[in-house]
Scaffold this active site. Structure first.
Site, mmCIF file in Angstrom:
data_model
loop_
_atom_site.group_PDB
_atom_site.id
_atom_site.type_symbol
_atom_site.label_atom_id
_atom_site.label_comp_id
_atom_site.label_asym_id
_atom_site.label_seq_id
_atom_site.Cartn_x
_atom_site.Cartn_y
_atom_site.Cartn_z
ATOM 1 N N LYS A 49 -5.419 12.588 -15.485
ATOM 2 C CA LYS A 49 -6.659 13.378 -15.406
ATOM 3 C C LYS A 49 -6.834 13.952 -14.006
ATOM 4 C CE LYS A 49 -8.988 10.865 -19.120
ATOM 5 N NZ LYS A 49 -10.043 9.972 -19.571
ATOM 6 N N GLN A 93 -13.850 5.375 -17.451
ATOM 7 C CA GLN A 93 -12.589 5.193 -18.169
ATOM 8 C C GLN A 93 -12.606 3.829 -18.868
ATOM 9 O OE1 GLN A 93 -10.096 7.460 -18.420
ATOM 10 N NE2 GLN A 93 -8.912 6.102 -19.727
ATOM 11 N N ASP A 116 -18.037 12.943 -20.727
ATOM 12 C CA ASP A 116 -17.261 12.382 -21.825
ATOM 13 C C ASP A 116 -18.104 12.268 -23.101
ATOM 14 O OD1 ASP A 116 -14.601 11.801 -22.004
ATOM 15 O OD2 ASP A 116 -14.756 9.722 -21.345
HETATM 16 N N1 LIG Z 1 -13.684 7.347 -21.016
HETATM 17 C C1 LIG Z 1 -12.601 7.449 -21.776
HETATM 18 N N2 LIG Z 1 -11.739 6.423 -21.871
HETATM 19 C C2 LIG Z 1 -10.649 6.544 -22.652
HETATM 20 C C3 LIG Z 1 -10.396 7.748 -23.359
HETATM 21 C C4 LIG Z 1 -11.335 8.807 -23.239
HETATM 22 O O1 LIG Z 1 -11.186 9.911 -23.846
HETATM 23 N N3 LIG Z 1 -12.419 8.623 -22.433
HETATM 24 N N4 LIG Z 1 -9.257 7.881 -24.112
HETATM 25 C C5 LIG Z 1 -8.180 6.907 -24.039
HETATM 26 C C6 LIG Z 1 -7.024 7.280 -23.166
HETATM 27 N N5 LIG Z 1 -6.896 8.652 -22.707
HETATM 28 C C7 LIG Z 1 -7.853 9.191 -21.929
HETATM 29 O O2 LIG Z 1 -8.565 8.563 -21.226
HETATM 30 C C8 LIG Z 1 -5.680 9.399 -22.891
HETATM 31 C C9 LIG Z 1 -4.596 8.868 -23.548
HETATM 32 C C10 LIG Z 1 -3.393 9.594 -23.646
HETATM 33 C C11 LIG Z 1 -3.276 10.847 -23.096
HETATM 34 C C12 LIG Z 1 -2.005 11.638 -23.140
HETATM 35 O O3 LIG Z 1 -1.988 12.794 -22.786
HETATM 36 N N6 LIG Z 1 -0.903 11.019 -23.545
HETATM 37 C C13 LIG Z 1 0.385 11.693 -23.566
HETATM 38 C C14 LIG Z 1 1.510 10.668 -23.533
HETATM 39 C C15 LIG Z 1 1.509 9.841 -22.308
HETATM 40 C C16 LIG Z 1 2.764 8.965 -22.207
HETATM 41 O O4 LIG Z 1 3.838 9.517 -22.284
HETATM 42 O O5 LIG Z 1 2.598 7.738 -22.057
HETATM 43 C C17 LIG Z 1 0.519 12.555 -24.829
HETATM 44 O O6 LIG Z 1 -0.106 12.198 -25.848
HETATM 45 O O7 LIG Z 1 1.232 13.530 -24.772
HETATM 46 C C18 LIG Z 1 -4.367 11.390 -22.463
HETATM 47 C C19 LIG Z 1 -5.557 10.676 -22.361
HETATM 48 C C20 LIG Z 1 -8.639 5.531 -23.602
HETATM 49 N N7 LIG Z 1 -9.760 5.530 -22.756
#
Ligand SMILES: Nc1nc2c(c(=O)[nH]1)N[C@@H](CN(C=O)c1ccc(C(=O)N[C@@H](CCC(=O)O)C(=O)O)cc1)CN2
Length: 284
Positions: A49, A93, A116
């Site tokens: 992020k 988060q 969020d």
């Molecule tokens: N306050 C928040 N906490 C959490 C959220 C949220 O939206 N708000 N979501 C999840 C985790 N998350 C963002 O925080 C998140 C997870 C995954 C990805 C992402 O882009 N993943 C990649 C792969 C990454 C890798 O290779 O390991 C993909 O899907 O292409 C972005 C955001 C929990 N907590």
């Protein structure tokens, strides 16, 4: 074979648009990121992020939470950020350390800084289908943006949301309902038999439970739209909740990685810019 709902490409377009807007915007937004540095996932996602924010021109401010922090410690942190005019958005988060009640902390964020969309005011607006511009949880909003990009209209469709968390399932169901789908939420107490029956009747399936291969091809109706919100690590590689063979049944499928994850981050940045512009307007 299912066509790909390419979140990586759509998110890139969104970020490029944001970067352009920010070049001439009258405000440089600042996003405060409150997170648990002891959580591997949080460190990874917060880093993603922060990098994405810097690229579009949004500043971030890190607030690392101590492992032994309590909900009242977090209340003090959030109260200070709520009062700070230099902070436009506050991201809590999840998950926070074990002694902290995440939902209580989400609720402490001032609604105008709740980028969020996880506080009760903004979730209430969403559930009431209130008109106007207010932040909505980034993952479900990212799913809706992706559907819209590919001209997939939920109106009149049968949608099943698997998962009922505050971050994903509840706001996802509300958004699909607000888009005139007929929505059912399945969760850990839904029997496998009931879940399969619901899935086999569904035109749109959105799943986020954190279990690899949770959804199998024989549970999906031919031609369905399947959105995989799962984010799991298997042998060091990212994978979702949907078995690969689902691609042979579905009409549309999101990949993991490269589907909903990048959309989540792009929507968070968009909501941060919108919050900053609104706050600037309110001061004038
Ligand atoms: N306050 C928040 N906490 C959490 C959220 C949220 O939206 N708000 N979501 C999840 C985790 N998350 C963002 O925080 C998140 C997870 C995954 C990805 C992402 O882009 N993943 C990649 C792969 C990454 C890798 O290779 O390991 C993909 O899907 O292409 C972005 C955001 C929990 N907590």
């Amino acid at each position: 074979m299912a066509k790909t709902l390419d979140g990586k490409a759509v998110a890139k377009e969104l970020r490029e648009d944001l970067a352009k807007t920010l070049q001439t915007a009258s405000v440089k937004p600042t996003l405060a990121v409150v997170f648990d540095p002891a959580d591997d996932g949080s460190r990874l996602y917060v880093g993603m992020k922060q990098r994405a924010a810097a690229k579009v021109g949004i500043q971030t401010r890190d607030i690392a939470v101590a492992e032994d922090a309590s909900t009242s410690d977090l209340a003090a942190v959030v109260a200070e950020l709520n009062e700070d005019p230099a902070v436009h958005g506050i991201l809590i988060q999840a998950p926070l350390p074990k002694n902290v009640d995440d939902a209580q902390v989400f609720a402490m964020v001032a609604p105008e800084k709740d980028v969020d969309g996880l506080g009760v005011t903004n979730q209430g607006r969403l559930f009431a289908n209130e008109a106007g511009n207010y932040p909505v949880a980034a993952t479900p909003k990212g799913v809706m943006t992706l559907l819209n990009h590919y001209n997939i209209d939920p109106r009149g469709k049968r949608a099943v949301v698997v998962g009922r968390s505050q971050l994903f399932g509840r706001p996802m169901a509300a958004l699909l309902l607000n888009a005139d789908a007929t929505v059912t939420i399945a969760h850990r107490y839904t029997s496998k038999e009931s879940l399969t029956a619901l899935l086999l009747a569904a035109d749109i399936v959105v799943v986020g439970v954190g279990i690899p291969n949770f959804i199998q091809a024989d549970q999906i109706k031919a031609g369905a739209v399947v959105i995989d919100v799962g984010m799991n690590l298997v042998d060091g590689k990212a994978c979702g909740d949907v078995a690969p063979a689902v691609a042979e049944k579905a009409a549309w499928l999101t990949p993991v990685p490269g589907g909903v994850g990048p959309m989540t981050i792009a929507i968070l940045l968009e909501s941060t810019l919108e919050a900053a512009l609104e706050q600037e307007k309110a001061v004038e």
